[in-house]
Scaffold this active site. Structure first.
Site, PDB file in Angstrom:
ATOM      1  CB  CYS A 188      -0.808  -0.040   1.206  1.00  0.00           C
ATOM      2  SG  CYS A 188      -1.507  -1.497   1.626  1.00  0.00           S
ATOM      3  NE  ARG A 228       4.485   0.873  -2.575  1.00  0.00           N
ATOM      4  CZ  ARG A 228       5.590   0.219  -2.154  1.00  0.00           C
ATOM      5  NH1 ARG A 228       6.710   0.668  -2.705  1.00  0.00           N
ATOM      6  NH2 ARG A 228       5.688  -0.509  -1.143  1.00  0.00           N
ATOM      7  CD1 TRP A 251      -1.019  -5.943  -1.361  1.00  0.00           C
ATOM      8  CD2 TRP A 251      -1.540  -6.003  -3.369  1.00  0.00           C
ATOM      9  NE1 TRP A 251      -0.613  -7.324  -1.825  1.00  0.00           N
ATOM     10  CE2 TRP A 251      -0.994  -7.265  -3.127  1.00  0.00           C
ATOM     11  CE3 TRP A 251      -2.006  -5.722  -4.783  1.00  0.00           C
ATOM     12  CZ2 TRP A 251      -0.839  -8.182  -4.184  1.00  0.00           C
ATOM     13  CZ3 TRP A 251      -1.568  -6.698  -5.661  1.00  0.00           C
ATOM     14  CH2 TRP A 251      -1.145  -7.758  -5.309  1.00  0.00           C
ATOM     15  CG  ASN A 310       1.245   1.265   3.684  1.00  0.00           C
ATOM     16  OD1 ASN A 310       0.276   1.377   3.388  1.00  0.00           O
ATOM     17  ND2 ASN A 310       2.348   1.852   3.125  1.00  0.00           N
ATOM     18  N   GLY A 311       0.976  -2.327   6.464  1.00  0.00           N
ATOM     19  CA  GLY A 311       1.406  -3.208   7.661  1.00  0.00           C
ATOM     20  C   GLY A 311       0.338  -4.129   7.714  1.00  0.00           C
ATOM     21  CD  GLU A 318      11.303 -21.026  -9.314  1.00  0.00           C
ATOM     22  OE1 GLU A 318      10.815 -21.476 -10.155  1.00  0.00           O
ATOM     23  OE2 GLU A 318      11.471 -19.436  -9.305  1.00  0.00           O
ATOM     24  CE  LYS A 368      12.129 -17.203 -11.944  1.00  0.00           C
ATOM     25  NZ  LYS A 368      10.938 -17.687 -11.247  1.00  0.00           N
ATOM     26  CD  GLU A 421      10.081 -17.247 -15.692  1.00  0.00           C
ATOM     27  OE1 GLU A 421      10.710 -17.159 -14.537  1.00  0.00           O
ATOM     28  OE2 GLU A 421       9.231 -17.010 -15.836  1.00  0.00           O
ATOM     29  CG  HIS A 437      19.089 -43.331 -14.774  1.00  0.00           C
ATOM     30  ND1 HIS A 437      19.268 -44.682 -14.783  1.00  0.00           N
ATOM     31  CD2 HIS A 437      18.942 -42.978 -13.456  1.00  0.00           C
ATOM     32  CE1 HIS A 437      19.440 -45.198 -13.456  1.00  0.00           C
ATOM     33  NE2 HIS A 437      19.376 -44.186 -12.626  1.00  0.00           N
ATOM     34  CE  LYS A 441       4.275 -11.449 -11.507  1.00  0.00           C
ATOM     35  NZ  LYS A 441       5.568 -11.952 -11.251  1.00  0.00           N
TER      36      LYS A 441
HETATM   37  O1  M6R Z   1       0.067 -16.382 -10.913  1.00  0.00           O
HETATM   38  P1  M6R Z   1       0.553 -17.697 -10.805  1.00  0.00           P
HETATM   39  O2  M6R Z   1       1.350 -18.030  -9.770  1.00  0.00           O
HETATM   40  O3  M6R Z   1      -0.485 -18.735 -10.902  1.00  0.00           O
HETATM   41  O4  M6R Z   1       1.476 -17.665 -12.148  1.00  0.00           O
HETATM   42  C1  M6R Z   1       1.911 -19.155 -12.362  1.00  0.00           C
HETATM   43  C2  M6R Z   1       2.924 -19.058 -13.577  1.00  0.00           C
HETATM   44  O5  M6R Z   1       2.476 -18.428 -14.797  1.00  0.00           O
HETATM   45  C3  M6R Z   1       4.138 -18.176 -12.980  1.00  0.00           C
HETATM   46  O6  M6R Z   1       4.877 -18.606 -12.110  1.00  0.00           O
HETATM   47  C4  M6R Z   1       5.350 -18.131 -14.139  1.00  0.00           C
HETATM   48  O7  M6R Z   1       5.892 -19.430 -14.476  1.00  0.00           O
HETATM   49  C5  M6R Z   1       6.402 -17.030 -13.794  1.00  0.00           C
HETATM   50  N1  M6R Z   1       6.993 -16.652 -15.058  1.00  0.00           N
HETATM   51  C6  M6R Z   1       7.735 -17.635 -13.221  1.00  0.00           C
HETATM   52  O8  M6R Z   1       8.609 -16.823 -13.035  1.00  0.00           O
END
Ligand code: M6R
Length: 609
Positions: free
Chosen positions: A2, A27, A74, A100-101, A482, A486, A489, A505, A604
């Site tokens: 917020c 934000r 938020w 906020n908080g 993960e 990263k 991506e 394997h 996103k």
């Molecule tokens: O909003 P969500 O957590 O449901 O999104 C899931 C994926 O689309 C999201 O985690 C995506 O893999 C990101 N780009 C990862 O960095």
């Protein structure tokens, strides 16, 4: 999270506060509001949605004053709505506040006030503060705030006005950012620098425990016991864009560095390590409900799916409930066996991912109980789930998920311990131990950041490689996945995550001196196994970068490069071991000159199938 803005001085405070809130729009928020004192009365306008709705509201019902506080919300406690939007008042409309908080003990304070006959108008934790200030108010707002802060636990940045003292704003800070802007014949208040840059560059960064009283000509800072505090006025040279990122080069880096706070915000008020107690208000399942669960499916996409893979270990080891983890787009078409004994755990940062939402609806139609772990209050998933555990990470702006992931891991860890408490599948001592481990994680992440330079050096050394292999085992196998995601991506480098024991394997055939291996080899029951898998890779000429525990004296014998993380229990270790992998991906992308916050082809929130 917020935003807060406040003004006192000779100009129209409404314009200044609205303009400041506009500067904080980046934000993210779901509602906004503003309060002024005019003709000895408080006047408040609040609207849901964008700031333009608040502006239209003010055009229809004009406001003008020399004193004002405003807020963009938020949602954390309670859905986005006009009633829950800030500012909030006490029932007599004498005190008005923005916050906020998170107030940890708001439920017990609210109960106490309700027993005294006080009525609440919102679902927020904030409203109790307005009630308490009024209760303590005699004729001095500052004293009433000081007395109130002795009663509340949690994090806060507060801006407060009293209609009977229209010449001052009181504000207070504890674990949430709050800045006082010093002007000539006017003073300002804001949660973040960008809100004030058009008006002043002279700013005081309040410290935890500070309470400031602002009049048009004076700024006085005290603590809860009324001791005067001296704080330096700093001259801020940042431009607006630098200020939005709080001086970080990218939102992703800012969000990586926010994690000690977002993790703490997610467990704050929900875990009590000394008592061995977990209290997740949003989970309404009784002991009987939990005992009747036959199995759990965790369903999610992308990074959220990887948090589910970690959760499988937690649900099975802590709560002793058989657990499967599914990619949502697969789950919805594979005809899983579902009934009213199945608990579905949906994980989603945005709460809007189309496949995840469809999986939720499918499970609901089969009478499953749905528990969602979600970051966005009021999102589709949070509205349709039976129980929602929010991660209190604030808006995540970088497309590559970082703080939302560790928030999900934190929430899932707490949920599994909550189930274990209710099922009595772990002893009190074990629960205390695991809670303490989680409690210590934010400080450990903070300690790890002292080594960011080492990660940067590794990134520079390997950024020219085109393929990476990430290895991990047990709870850190999903972290290998993960870490690889990263890197893919944001730097567009091919990276694969693999279970270290599975490498021989197949993928072992790929190994040569041109494909670096990142191996997570922190202390755990599979530590020796990972080390022997690393040996297999090194024997074939691989260059290995190891993520190792600080106490591991032999790590440098096993890896060509070692990145140390603080020691911790293996079940909580994914929250820590993912941090160097996030940073590594970030630095590689920076070295390659990639668009870190907006990687190509990615959105996103994926709201289409
Ligand atoms: O909003 P969500 O957590 O449901 O999104 C899931 C994926 O689309 C999201 O985690 C995506 O893999 C990101 N780009 C990862 O960095």
């Amino acid at each position: 999270m917020c935003g807060i803005v406040g003004y006192i001085g000779g100009k129209n405070a409404v314009d200044i506060v609205l303009n400041g809130l506009k500067k904080l729009e980046y934000r993210g928020y779901d509602s906004s509001g503003i309060a002024v004192v005019k003709d000895e009365q408080l006047q408040i306008r609040r609207s849901i949605g964008k700031l333009k709705n608040l502006k239209e509201n003010i055009e229809k019902n004009p406001l003008e004053s020399n004193i004002s506080i405003g807020h963009t919300r938020w949602a954390t406690h309670g859905k986005p709505s006009e009633e829950n939007a800030h500012p909030h008042t006490d029932p007599t409309k004498s005190i008005v506040i923005v916050h906020n908080g998170i107030i940890e003990n708001y439920a017990e304070l609210k109960l106490r006030l309700e027993k005294e006959g006080k009525e609440f108008k919102s679902e927020t934790d904030t409203e109790v503060i307005a009630h308490l200030i009024k209760k303590h108010y005699k004729d001095n707002l500052l004293n009433a705030v000081q007395e109130t802060l002795k009663e509340i636990k949690g994090s806060y940045a507060l801006g407060i006005i009293c209609k009977d003292e229209p010449n001052k704003i009181v504000c207070a800070r504890q674990n949430a950012s709050l800045i006082v802007g010093a002007g000539k014949g006017e003073n300002f208040l804001a949660s973040d620098i960008p809100a004030l840059l058009s008006y002043t560059r002279n700013m005081i960064f309040l410290e935890n425990g500070d309470i400031a009283e602002l009049t048009a000509n004076e700024i006085t800072i005290t603590d809860i016991e009324n001791n005067v505090k001296k704080r330096e006025i700093k001259n801020i040279k940042w431009d607006c864009v630098q200020a939005e990122k709080e001086g970080y080069k990218h939102f992703m880096l800012k969000e990586i560095y926010e994690q000690p706070r977002t993790i703490e915000d997610t467990f704050r008020g929900r875990i009590y390590p000394d008592e061995g107690r977990v209290y997740i208000e949003e989970i309404k399942l009784s002991k009987e409900d939990i005992k009747s669960i036959s199995n759990i499916y965790v369903v999610a996409c992308g990074t959220a799916y990887y948090s589910g893979l970690v959760a499988k270990f937690l649900f099975e080891n802590f709560a002793k409930i058989p657990t499967e983890v599914d990619i949502a787009s697969e789950f919805r078409y594979r005809e899983p066996i579902l009934n009213d004994k199945v608990l579905i755990v949906i994980v989603s940062q945005s709460g809007e991912t189309a496949d995840t939402l469809a999986a939720l609806r499918l499970a609901k139609s089969k009478d499953c109980t749905i528990l969602a772990v979600c970051n966005v209050v009021g999102s589709s998933i949070s509205r349709e789930a039976d129980h929602v555990v929010y991660t209190h990470c604030g808006p995540e702006i970088g497309v590559a998920s970082t703080k939302a992931f560790t928030g999900q891991l934190t929430a899932l860890y707490m949920v599994s311990l909550d189930l274990a408490c209710k099922k009595e599948s772990l002893s009190k001592e074990e629960i205390k131990k695991y809670l303490k481990e989680l409690w210590e994680i934010p400080v450990k992440i903070g300690d790890f950041f002292k080594q960011s330079e080492t990660v940067y050096e590794v990134a520079k050394r390997f950024a020219n490689k085109r393929d990476f292999l990430y290895l991990g085992r047990h709870v850190n196998y999903p972290i290998a996945l993960e870490g690889a995601l990263k890197l893919k991506e944001i730097s567009y480098i091919h990276a694969e995550g693999y279970a270290a024991g599975e490498m021989k394997h197949g993928p072992i055939a790929l190994i040569d001196d041109d494909m670096p291996i990142i191996a997570i080899a922190v202390k755990s029951k599979v530590y020796e196994k990972v080390i022997s898998n690393i040996g297999e890779a090194k024997a074939r000429g691989a260059t290995v970068i190891i993520i190792a525990s600080e106490s591991d004296k032999t790590a440098s014998n096993n890896g060509d490069n070692v990145i140390y993380v603080p020691d911790c229990d293996e079940f909580v270790s994914p929250i820590l071991s993912v941090i160097p992998l996030q940073l590594l991906a970030y630095y590689v992308a920076v070295v390659l000159g990639c668009d870190v916050d907006q990687p190509r082809n990615l959105a996103k929130s994926v709201t289409v199938e």
